[in-house]
Design a protein around this motif. Sequence first.
Motif, short mmCIF file in Angstrom:
data_model
loop_
_atom_site.label_atom_id
_atom_site.label_comp_id
_atom_site.label_asym_id
_atom_site.label_seq_id
_atom_site.Cartn_x
_atom_site.Cartn_y
_atom_site.Cartn_z
N UNK A 130 40.39 40.17 -50.12
CA UNK A 130 39.82 40.29 -51.47
C UNK A 130 40.17 41.64 -52.08
N UNK A 131 40.77 41.59 -53.26
CA UNK A 131 41.26 42.78 -53.95
C UNK A 131 40.60 42.88 -55.33
N UNK A 132 40.20 44.10 -55.67
CA UNK A 132 39.63 44.38 -56.99
C UNK A 132 40.67 45.09 -57.85
N UNK A 133 40.64 44.79 -59.13
CA UNK A 133 41.46 45.50 -60.11
C UNK A 133 40.68 45.44 -61.42
N UNK A 134 40.70 46.53 -62.16
CA UNK A 134 39.92 46.53 -63.40
C UNK A 134 40.59 47.34 -64.48
N UNK A 135 40.13 47.12 -65.70
CA UNK A 135 40.65 47.87 -66.82
C UNK A 135 40.18 47.30 -68.13
N UNK A 136 40.64 47.90 -69.20
CA UNK A 136 40.32 47.42 -70.54
C UNK A 136 41.26 46.28 -70.91
N UNK A 137 42.51 46.41 -70.53
CA UNK A 137 43.55 45.40 -70.76
C UNK A 137 43.68 45.02 -72.24
N UNK A 138 43.56 46.04 -73.10
CA UNK A 138 43.76 45.83 -74.54
C UNK A 138 45.26 45.90 -74.82
N UNK A 198 32.16 51.63 -64.77
CA UNK A 198 33.47 51.90 -64.16
C UNK A 198 33.63 51.30 -62.78
N UNK A 199 32.55 50.82 -62.15
CA UNK A 199 32.61 50.40 -60.76
C UNK A 199 32.56 48.89 -60.54
N UNK A 203 46.81 40.48 -52.43
CA UNK A 203 45.54 39.85 -52.11
C UNK A 203 45.54 38.34 -52.12
N UNK A 204 44.65 37.79 -51.30
CA UNK A 204 44.42 36.34 -51.29
C UNK A 204 43.51 35.95 -52.46
N UNK A 205 42.48 36.76 -52.70
CA UNK A 205 41.53 36.53 -53.79
C UNK A 205 41.51 37.81 -54.63
N UNK A 206 41.64 37.64 -55.95
CA UNK A 206 41.68 38.79 -56.85
C UNK A 206 40.50 38.71 -57.81
N UNK A 207 39.76 39.81 -57.90
CA UNK A 207 38.70 39.91 -58.92
C UNK A 207 39.18 40.91 -59.95
N UNK A 208 39.33 40.43 -61.20
CA UNK A 208 39.80 41.27 -62.29
C UNK A 208 38.60 41.60 -63.18
N UNK A 209 38.24 42.87 -63.22
CA UNK A 209 37.16 43.31 -64.09
C UNK A 209 37.74 43.78 -65.42
N UNK A 210 37.15 43.30 -66.51
CA UNK A 210 37.60 43.65 -67.85
C UNK A 210 36.44 44.34 -68.56
N UNK A 211 36.68 45.54 -69.08
CA UNK A 211 35.59 46.27 -69.71
C UNK A 211 34.95 45.44 -70.82
N UNK A 212 33.63 45.42 -70.81
CA UNK A 212 32.88 44.67 -71.81
C UNK A 212 33.09 45.31 -73.18
N UNK A 213 32.66 44.59 -74.22
CA UNK A 213 32.78 45.14 -75.57
C UNK A 213 32.02 46.46 -75.69
#
Length: 152
Positions: free
Chosen positions: A8-16, A80-81, A33-43
Amino acid sequence: MNSKRYNKVAVGGTFDKFHDGHKKLLSTAFELGEIIEIGVTSDEFGGLKGDIDSCEERMGNLKSFFSDKSNFVVIPLNDAYGTTIYDSDFDAIVVSEETEPTAVEINEIRVSKGMKPLDIVVVSFVLAYDGNPISSTRIRRGEITRNGNFIE
């Protein structure tokens, strides 16, 4: 490039203004990663960066780009986390050079909670035609295209 595989791999950002730098960051996460969790900054959280596309639109762009994959989830980030400081199932986090310090903070928090630290995989910037990094800010300013080319 790190050749180790993770569950399981985490990756995050704004991705604008989804651009080639984002594609490299996310493609690296999928390679590792086998499973990817992509965090996108909320509005609310992402709005601190200025005039950006809505979280819904940015999350939709990611889902469209990876429509051929099913091993990922896209979630909003309100800090951020994200879930990395609560979910002990993560093995690694993929970050840019710019966000590496946040990954170090995440590991400090995880260790203080008795969780194992994440392997931190740092992805180098994708450079524009002028040798400077491609960024959403530069795209918003009209300096470069999403591929880092000069705007005529």
